[in-house]
Scaffold this motif. Structure first.
Motif: not given
Length: 439
Positions: A127-130, A168-172, A205-213, A242-248
């Motif tokens: 189960i992914g982040e956020n 269960v994943q955990q991000s910031t 991190g993740q494959g679709a956007k390395p280095g980004l949340g 629409h808005r872009l929601r960004c995680a760290t």
């Protein structure tokens, strides 16, 4: 009309498998006796080194002889055992359901259907982040359950007692919401703890956007609600709906990673400890650091991985392909899991031969469930399992742990023809016959 589309991914082939299951592994039976078959002209050129490798059975098969003696008959492909241990969890197949996260596709009905089918298949589910920062956390006595707990409950309702598990994943942002603390003490997950089938995955991190949340698209009202926890940007224009929601992405060094894993093991001793990396250039050092710190599993997303919501420049130009990640890691020091473009048995087997213990199904799983919410994923996995049994048997082996790099050959690589023989049944990393030549 199907809700999902996956440009650049073999969507139609996956949907065919979700409809027809193991029948999709073979040509149309109506053509039997009326058509002569060879390599399919419809097969597109390989997109990466992992697909470019050929699977090469030997002539002499000592492990087949061992199996013959054990069975007192000639072995068949049905004798191949696909059961594996992945990150401390038992899986009926060397597969797991990849993380979908808090995206619309990953936290709605499709995810619930995928959870039930993964449970029935006896494969672990990530189960992914956020999930909690976006959807909240409501316990069993609340009127409405959280999206995360709904997935856990759906999995438990259909899961056997002795296989599978929930990771269960955990991000910031998850850490700020104390996701692991909530789950570890919740009665809803008690049975998973008691049966040793709960794991926590530290996501770096993740494959679709390395280095980004993580990134998702939200409406104006939801953006206002989430602005307390996430950065929200008007990248689509101030007047857009629409808005872009960004995680760290979080900040990691080798010492921070060691401390995080030590914290996980000390604070949640009954949960398995996983860590997920993006396809970074120092992936070998990162993986070895995690295993040395006691991680039960290291997950690598190749650049082909992820469900794809990312800036186009990242999807096209950022991150190492999975084959290169596996070449750099070489022989794993522990359990190695991987994802990236998985949907059929040949690609799965090549990853296993390069040292991976189990592979994740992400886009393929969502497409299959979109095609048939009740049984699409099960049929897709049944087709992959049949291909694996056929392929492993053809290599003269009868467990997936017996696969190694000698089972693969890369056309055009002179070193591939000079790979030293490995002991029968040895599990190796990439030899000089691996993608890209000598590590």
């Amino acid at each position: 009309m199907n809700a999902l589309a996956a440009p650049g991914f073999p969507e139609e082939q996956v949907r065919a498998r979700a409809r027809h299951g193991t029948a999709a592994v073979f040509p149309d039976p109506a053509t039997y006796g009326a058509r002569l078959f060879g390599p399919s002209p419809a097969v597109a050129p390989p997109q990466d080194d992992l697909d470019r490798a050929r699977i090469v059975p030997p002539v002499f098969m000592p492990q087949r002889l061992e199996k013959l003696i054990d069975l007192a008959r000639e072995p068949e492909f049905g004798d191949v055992d696909l059961t594996t241990r992945a990150g401390g969890l038992t899986a009926r197949l060397p597969l797991y359901l990849s993380a979908f996260g808090s995206t619309r596709a990953g936290s709605g009905d499709l995810a619930l259907h995928a959870s039930r089918q993964a449970a029935r298949l006896g494969i672990p589910m990530v189960i992914g982040e956020n999930m909690i920062p976006v959807h909240g956390y409501r316990r069993a006595d609340d009127t409405t359950r959280s999206a995360l707990l709904a997935r856990v409950e759906a999995y438990l309702e259909a899961s056997p007692e002795d296989t599978g598990g929930v990771i269960v994943q955990q991000s910031t942002e998850d850490a700020d919401s104390e996701v692991w603390n909530l789950l570890y003490s919740d009665p809803a997950t008690r049975h998973l703890l008691e049966t040793g089938r709960l794991a926590f995955e530290l996501k770096t991190g993740q494959g679709a956007k390395p280095g980004l949340g993580g990134m998702t698209v939200v409406g104006r009202e939801e953006a206002a609600r989430l602005a307390r926890r996430f950065t929200v940007r008007e990248v689509f224009g101030p007047d857009a709906d629409h808005r872009l929601r960004c995680a760290t992405p979080g900040t990691f060094t080798d010492e921070i990673l060691r401390q995080q894993l030590r914290f996980m093991r000390n604070n949640f001793p009954r949960a398995r400890t996983w860590v997920k990396f993006h396809p970074g250039r120092d992936i070998a050092h990162a993986a070895r650091t995690a295993w040395a710190a006691g991680a039960d599993a290291v997950t690598i997303d190749g650049a082909e991985g992820g469900t794809g919501w990312a800036p186009g420049v990242f999807l096209d130009q950022v991150g190492l392909p999975l084959a290169e990640c596996l070449r750099r890691v070489g022989r794993p020091d522990g359990c190695l899991l991987a994802g990236g473009g998985m949907w059929e048995g040949g690609r799965v087997l090549r990853a296993l031969a390069l040292g991976v213990t189990a592979v994740g199904l992400g886009r393929a799983a969502l497409i299959a469930v979109d095609e048939d919410p009740e049984h699409g994923l099960e049929r897709l996995v049944d087709s992959i399992a049949l291909e694996l049994r056929l392929l492993v048997s053809a290599l003269g082996k009868y467990t997936v742990t017996g696969l190694d790099a000698d089972d693969l050959w890369w056309p055009g690589d002179p070193a591939a023809t000079a790979a030293p023989a490995q002991p029968a049944g040895a599990r190796t990393g990439v030899t000089t016959g691996g993608p890209g030549g000598t590590p």
